[in-house]
Motif scaffolding. Structure first.
Motif, PDB file in Angstrom:
ATOM      1  N   ASP A  22      15.132   3.240  -4.873  1.00  0.00           N
ATOM      2  CA  ASP A  22      14.522   3.720  -3.548  1.00  0.00           C
ATOM      3  C   ASP A  22      13.060   4.054  -4.133  1.00  0.00           C
ATOM      4  O   ASP A  22      12.376   3.666  -3.207  1.00  0.00           O
ATOM      5  CB  ASP A  22      15.231   5.035  -3.424  1.00  0.00           C
ATOM      6  CG  ASP A  22      16.277   4.897  -2.526  1.00  0.00           C
ATOM      7  OD1 ASP A  22      16.815   3.784  -2.122  1.00  0.00           O
ATOM      8  OD2 ASP A  22      17.008   5.950  -2.485  1.00  0.00           O
ATOM      9  N   GLU A  23      12.667   4.148  -5.340  1.00  0.00           N
ATOM     10  CA  GLU A  23      11.243   4.318  -5.790  1.00  0.00           C
ATOM     11  C   GLU A  23      10.620   3.161  -5.681  1.00  0.00           C
ATOM     12  O   GLU A  23       9.622   3.036  -5.348  1.00  0.00           O
ATOM     13  CB  GLU A  23      11.097   5.042  -7.150  1.00  0.00           C
ATOM     14  CG  GLU A  23       9.775   5.662  -7.371  1.00  0.00           C
ATOM     15  CD  GLU A  23       9.335   6.990  -6.528  1.00  0.00           C
ATOM     16  OE1 GLU A  23       8.610   6.689  -5.800  1.00  0.00           O
ATOM     17  OE2 GLU A  23       9.928   7.972  -7.040  1.00  0.00           O
ATOM     18  N   LYS A  24      11.301   1.927  -6.116  1.00  0.00           N
ATOM     19  CA  LYS A  24      10.477   0.574  -6.161  1.00  0.00           C
ATOM     20  C   LYS A  24      10.319   0.361  -4.563  1.00  0.00           C
ATOM     21  O   LYS A  24       9.058  -0.323  -4.354  1.00  0.00           O
ATOM     22  CB  LYS A  24      11.541  -0.418  -6.708  1.00  0.00           C
ATOM     23  CG  LYS A  24      11.745  -0.232  -8.113  1.00  0.00           C
ATOM     24  CD  LYS A  24      12.800  -1.562  -8.583  1.00  0.00           C
ATOM     25  CE  LYS A  24      13.130  -1.220 -10.073  1.00  0.00           C
ATOM     26  NZ  LYS A  24      14.072  -2.241 -10.536  1.00  0.00           N
ATOM     27  N   LYS A  25      11.241   0.649  -3.686  1.00  0.00           N
ATOM     28  CA  LYS A  25      10.834   0.319  -2.412  1.00  0.00           C
ATOM     29  C   LYS A  25       9.650   1.123  -1.743  1.00  0.00           C
ATOM     30  O   LYS A  25       8.811   0.648  -1.197  1.00  0.00           O
ATOM     31  CB  LYS A  25      12.021   0.278  -1.653  1.00  0.00           C
ATOM     32  CG  LYS A  25      13.120  -0.428  -1.681  1.00  0.00           C
ATOM     33  CD  LYS A  25      14.345  -0.220  -1.029  1.00  0.00           C
ATOM     34  CE  LYS A  25      15.606  -0.891  -1.074  1.00  0.00           C
ATOM     35  NZ  LYS A  25      16.969  -0.730  -0.655  1.00  0.00           N
ATOM     36  N   ALA A  26       9.855   2.352  -1.836  1.00  0.00           N
ATOM     37  CA  ALA A  26       8.629   3.278  -1.483  1.00  0.00           C
ATOM     38  C   ALA A  26       7.163   2.886  -2.225  1.00  0.00           C
ATOM     39  O   ALA A  26       6.104   2.936  -1.349  1.00  0.00           O
ATOM     40  CB  ALA A  26       9.056   4.777  -2.038  1.00  0.00           C
ATOM     41  N   ILE A  27       7.344   2.401  -3.379  1.00  0.00           N
ATOM     42  CA  ILE A  27       5.984   2.260  -4.049  1.00  0.00           C
ATOM     43  C   ILE A  27       5.217   1.075  -3.922  1.00  0.00           C
ATOM     44  O   ILE A  27       4.277   0.610  -4.125  1.00  0.00           O
ATOM     45  CB  ILE A  27       6.074   2.346  -5.705  1.00  0.00           C
ATOM     46  CG1 ILE A  27       4.732   2.661  -6.255  1.00  0.00           C
ATOM     47  CG2 ILE A  27       6.769   1.082  -6.329  1.00  0.00           C
ATOM     48  CD1 ILE A  27       4.637   3.090  -7.981  1.00  0.00           C
ATOM     49  N   GLN A  28       6.197   0.005  -3.424  1.00  0.00           N
ATOM     50  CA  GLN A  28       5.608  -1.353  -3.113  1.00  0.00           C
ATOM     51  C   GLN A  28       4.275  -1.603  -2.210  1.00  0.00           C
ATOM     52  O   GLN A  28       3.392  -2.201  -2.372  1.00  0.00           O
ATOM     53  CB  GLN A  28       6.802  -2.243  -2.623  1.00  0.00           C
ATOM     54  CG  GLN A  28       6.442  -3.675  -2.461  1.00  0.00           C
ATOM     55  CD  GLN A  28       5.973  -4.322  -3.828  1.00  0.00           C
ATOM     56  OE1 GLN A  28       6.931  -4.390  -4.749  1.00  0.00           O
ATOM     57  NE2 GLN A  28       5.020  -4.964  -3.953  1.00  0.00           N
ATOM     58  N   PRO A  29       4.238  -1.032  -1.192  1.00  0.00           N
ATOM     59  CA  PRO A  29       3.065  -0.957  -0.357  1.00  0.00           C
ATOM     60  C   PRO A  29       1.921  -0.548  -1.121  1.00  0.00           C
ATOM     61  O   PRO A  29       0.584  -1.020  -0.998  1.00  0.00           O
ATOM     62  CB  PRO A  29       3.364   0.033   0.711  1.00  0.00           C
ATOM     63  CG  PRO A  29       4.867  -0.052   1.107  1.00  0.00           C
ATOM     64  CD  PRO A  29       5.094  -0.155  -0.456  1.00  0.00           C
ATOM     65  N   HIS A  30       1.976   0.346  -2.010  1.00  0.00           N
ATOM     66  CA  HIS A  30       0.905   0.836  -2.698  1.00  0.00           C
ATOM     67  C   HIS A  30       0.432   0.027  -3.767  1.00  0.00           C
ATOM     68  O   HIS A  30      -0.726  -0.254  -3.913  1.00  0.00           O
ATOM     69  CB  HIS A  30       1.388   2.327  -3.381  1.00  0.00           C
ATOM     70  CG  HIS A  30       0.208   2.755  -4.196  1.00  0.00           C
ATOM     71  ND1 HIS A  30      -1.060   3.413  -3.513  1.00  0.00           N
ATOM     72  CD2 HIS A  30       0.228   3.235  -5.542  1.00  0.00           C
ATOM     73  CE1 HIS A  30      -1.640   3.980  -4.579  1.00  0.00           C
ATOM     74  NE2 HIS A  30      -0.983   3.770  -5.686  1.00  0.00           N
ATOM     75  N   LEU A  31       1.411  -0.676  -4.222  1.00  0.00           N
ATOM     76  CA  LEU A  31       1.133  -1.790  -5.338  1.00  0.00           C
ATOM     77  C   LEU A  31       0.430  -3.074  -4.546  1.00  0.00           C
ATOM     78  O   LEU A  31      -0.619  -3.476  -5.309  1.00  0.00           O
ATOM     79  CB  LEU A  31       2.378  -2.417  -5.969  1.00  0.00           C
ATOM     80  CG  LEU A  31       3.137  -1.263  -6.912  1.00  0.00           C
ATOM     81  CD1 LEU A  31       4.582  -1.963  -7.410  1.00  0.00           C
ATOM     82  CD2 LEU A  31       2.244  -0.757  -8.219  1.00  0.00           C
ATOM     83  N   ASP A  32       0.854  -3.130  -3.403  1.00  0.00           N
ATOM     84  CA  ASP A  32       0.261  -4.250  -2.602  1.00  0.00           C
ATOM     85  C   ASP A  32      -1.192  -3.954  -2.220  1.00  0.00           C
ATOM     86  O   ASP A  32      -2.155  -4.935  -2.445  1.00  0.00           O
ATOM     87  CB  ASP A  32       0.961  -4.616  -1.199  1.00  0.00           C
ATOM     88  CG  ASP A  32       2.227  -5.300  -1.566  1.00  0.00           C
ATOM     89  OD1 ASP A  32       2.542  -5.745  -2.378  1.00  0.00           O
ATOM     90  OD2 ASP A  32       3.051  -4.900  -0.439  1.00  0.00           O
ATOM     91  N   LYS A  33      -1.555  -2.627  -2.134  1.00  0.00           N
ATOM     92  CA  LYS A  33      -2.869  -2.164  -1.804  1.00  0.00           C
ATOM     93  C   LYS A  33      -3.682  -2.329  -3.242  1.00  0.00           C
ATOM     94  O   LYS A  33      -4.901  -2.874  -3.356  1.00  0.00           O
ATOM     95  CB  LYS A  33      -3.019  -0.913  -1.423  1.00  0.00           C
ATOM     96  CG  LYS A  33      -4.331  -0.447  -1.168  1.00  0.00           C
ATOM     97  CD  LYS A  33      -4.378   0.897  -0.323  1.00  0.00           C
ATOM     98  CE  LYS A  33      -3.659   2.154  -0.963  1.00  0.00           C
ATOM     99  NZ  LYS A  33      -3.987   3.300  -0.356  1.00  0.00           N
ATOM    100  N   LEU A  34      -2.966  -1.907  -4.307  1.00  0.00           N
ATOM    101  CA  LEU A  34      -3.885  -2.233  -5.477  1.00  0.00           C
ATOM    102  C   LEU A  34      -3.970  -3.358  -5.858  1.00  0.00           C
ATOM    103  O   LEU A  34      -5.273  -4.005  -6.408  1.00  0.00           O
ATOM    104  CB  LEU A  34      -3.028  -1.598  -6.604  1.00  0.00           C
ATOM    105  CG  LEU A  34      -2.582  -0.156  -6.560  1.00  0.00           C
ATOM    106  CD1 LEU A  34      -1.952   0.578  -7.736  1.00  0.00           C
ATOM    107  CD2 LEU A  34      -4.034   0.838  -6.480  1.00  0.00           C
ATOM    108  N   LYS A  35      -3.393  -4.508  -5.607  1.00  0.00           N
ATOM    109  CA  LYS A  35      -3.339  -5.967  -5.894  1.00  0.00           C
ATOM    110  C   LYS A  35      -4.309  -6.643  -5.228  1.00  0.00           C
ATOM    111  O   LYS A  35      -5.258  -7.279  -5.646  1.00  0.00           O
ATOM    112  CB  LYS A  35      -2.037  -6.707  -6.095  1.00  0.00           C
ATOM    113  CG  LYS A  35      -0.894  -6.033  -7.246  1.00  0.00           C
ATOM    114  CD  LYS A  35       0.141  -7.039  -7.068  1.00  0.00           C
ATOM    115  CE  LYS A  35       1.084  -6.644  -5.844  1.00  0.00           C
ATOM    116  NZ  LYS A  35       2.430  -7.497  -5.856  1.00  0.00           N
ATOM    117  N   HIS A  36      -4.226  -5.896  -3.836  1.00  0.00           N
ATOM    118  CA  HIS A  36      -5.400  -6.686  -2.985  1.00  0.00           C
ATOM    119  C   HIS A  36      -6.697  -6.268  -3.488  1.00  0.00           C
ATOM    120  O   HIS A  36      -7.705  -7.296  -3.284  1.00  0.00           O
ATOM    121  CB  HIS A  36      -5.181  -6.202  -1.683  1.00  0.00           C
ATOM    122  CG  HIS A  36      -5.780  -7.117  -0.731  1.00  0.00           C
ATOM    123  ND1 HIS A  36      -5.691  -8.549  -0.112  1.00  0.00           N
ATOM    124  CD2 HIS A  36      -7.019  -6.567   0.163  1.00  0.00           C
ATOM    125  CE1 HIS A  36      -6.631  -8.596   0.761  1.00  0.00           C
ATOM    126  NE2 HIS A  36      -7.418  -7.402   0.850  1.00  0.00           N
TER     127      HIS A  36
END
Length: 298
Positions: A80-94
Motif C-alpha cells: 500500500d505504501e508503494k502505491k501511495a508513494i509512486q506519484p511522489h516518486l514520479d514528481k521527483l524523477k520528472h
C-alpha cells in the motif's frame, strides 16, 4: 559536486501555516534565488503538478531539490505504501531529483500541542519490523533511481541517538540517511552531532544544515512544551548564528573526507516576523560556503 539549497519553511511554515502566511510565494522564490541558492525543497505553496512545479522553480533559476514524504508504514502494508508513494516518486524523477526525503508520521507528535518528551517509542521488535518494511520500500525507490533518505526527526520514532542506531541496524544498504544537524542536536539534548554523522557517513545521501539555540531548546524540554512551541520560540536557526550551538565546519570536514556529493540544504524554520528570512538565509549560506572553502569541500 556540492549544491546548496534552502527550504521554504524559513519563509512559510508547513506545520503552522500562520507563520509566514503574509509572505507572497514570488517573494520566497525571488529571495532564494537572489541569495544564491542552487535549489529549494518542497513546501505547501508549490504546485502538485510535476511540470508546473518544474516551470515555477525554473523561472527563478532554481532546481527542485526534493520534498518531504510522510510515511505510514506502521499503519499500512509495504504494498500500500508503494502505491501511495509512486506519484511522489514520479514528481521527483520528472524534476531530476536523486533522493526522496521520508519520515514515518503515522504516530508523530511533531505538529501536536503536547510535551516533546512524549514522542512515540518503538520496542526492539517493533523497530526491527519497521526497519524491514523500510528497507523493502527503499529497494522499491532505488529501482527507480531514487535513494530513500530517512529523516530522523523530533516527535517521531527515530529521534534520539539510540533510536538512530537501532533504525540503522534494522535497515539495510538501500535505506539511506538524511542527516539533520539540528534534529540530531535537539534529539540528543545537546550532544555533538559530529558523532552520529561520522558513524553513518557511508549511508548519508542528504544533509540538512539546521542550527539550534541551546537556551530555547532547554526551556522547551524543561517546561513540557511542544515541538511547535519550540519552532515559534526560535529553537532553530541557521549556520553562523552566534546564538546557535552547532559548529558546522567539523561536519563539513566529515563530508569532505567521505567524498560526499549532493545537496547541503539550510532547513531552518523560524517565525519570519521575528527573524527575517532573507537575512538569516543569507548568513547561513555565506557561513556554509566559507566553511566548505576552509575544508576544501567542493
Amino acid at each position: 559536486m556540492i549544491q546548496y539549497g534552502t527550504n521554504p519553511i524559513a519563509w512559510a511554515n508547513d506545520d503552522d501555516q500562520s507563520l509566514g502566511a503574509h509572505i507572497p510565494t514570488e517573494q520566497i522564490l525571488g529571495e532564494a534565488s537572489e541569495i544564491g541558492f542552487d535549489g529549494i525543497e518542497n513546501g505547501h505553496r508549490w504546485p502538485n503538478d510535476k511540470e508546473e512545479l518544474k516551470q515555477l522553480l525554473g523561472n527563478h533559476g532554481l532546481k527542485f531539490v526534493s520534498g518531504w514524504y510522510s510515511l505510514n508504514l506502521l499503519a499500512q502494508s509495504v504494498e500500500d505504501e508503494k502505491k501511495a508513494i509512486q506519484p511522489h516518486l514520479d514528481k521527483l524523477k520528472h524534476n531530476g531529483c536523486k533522493v526522496c526525503i521520508a519520515c514515518e508520521t503515522s504516530n508523530t507528535i511533531q505538529a501536536a500541542d503536547v510535551d516533546i518528551s512524549t514522542s512515540p517509542v518503538l520496542s526492539e521488535t517493533g523497530m526491527k519490523v519497521f526497519g524491514a518494511k523500510m528497507e523493502e520500500l527503499a529497494e522499491f525507490c532505488a529501482g527507480q533511481g531514487i535513494d530513500l533518505v530517512y529523516h530522523h526527526h523530533m516527535g517521531t520514532v527515530v529521534e534520539t541517538p539510540d533510536e538512530i542506531d537501532a533504525f540503522m541496524a534494522a535497515t539495510g544498504p538501500a535505506t539511506k540517511l538524511l542527516f539533520d544537524a539540528g534534529h540530531c542536536y535537539f534529539g540528543s539534548k545537546g550532544e555533538d552531532p559530529a558523532l552520529i554523522l561520522e558513524k553513518y557517513i557511508d549511508r548519508v545521501r542528504h544533509f540538512h544544515a539546521k542550527n539550534v539555540r541551546p537556551g530555547v531548546m532547554k526551556d522547551i524540554r524543561n517546561t513540557g512544551k511542544s515541538f511547535m512551541d519550540g519552532v515559534r520560540a526560535g529553537v532553530f536557526t541557521v549556520p553562523g548564528d552566534e546564538e546557535g550551538g552547532i559548529d558546522f565546519t567539523p561536519l563539513l570536514k566529515i563530508l569532505k573526507d567521505a567524498g560526499y556529493e549532493g545537496w547541503i540544504v539550510i532547513e531552518a524554520e523560524q517565525d519570519p516576523v521575528a527573524r527575517n528570512p532573507f537575512h538569516y538565509q543569507s548568513l547561513g549560506l555565506k557561513t556554509l560556503k566559507t566553511a566548505a572553502q576552509e575544508v576544501d569541500l567542493t
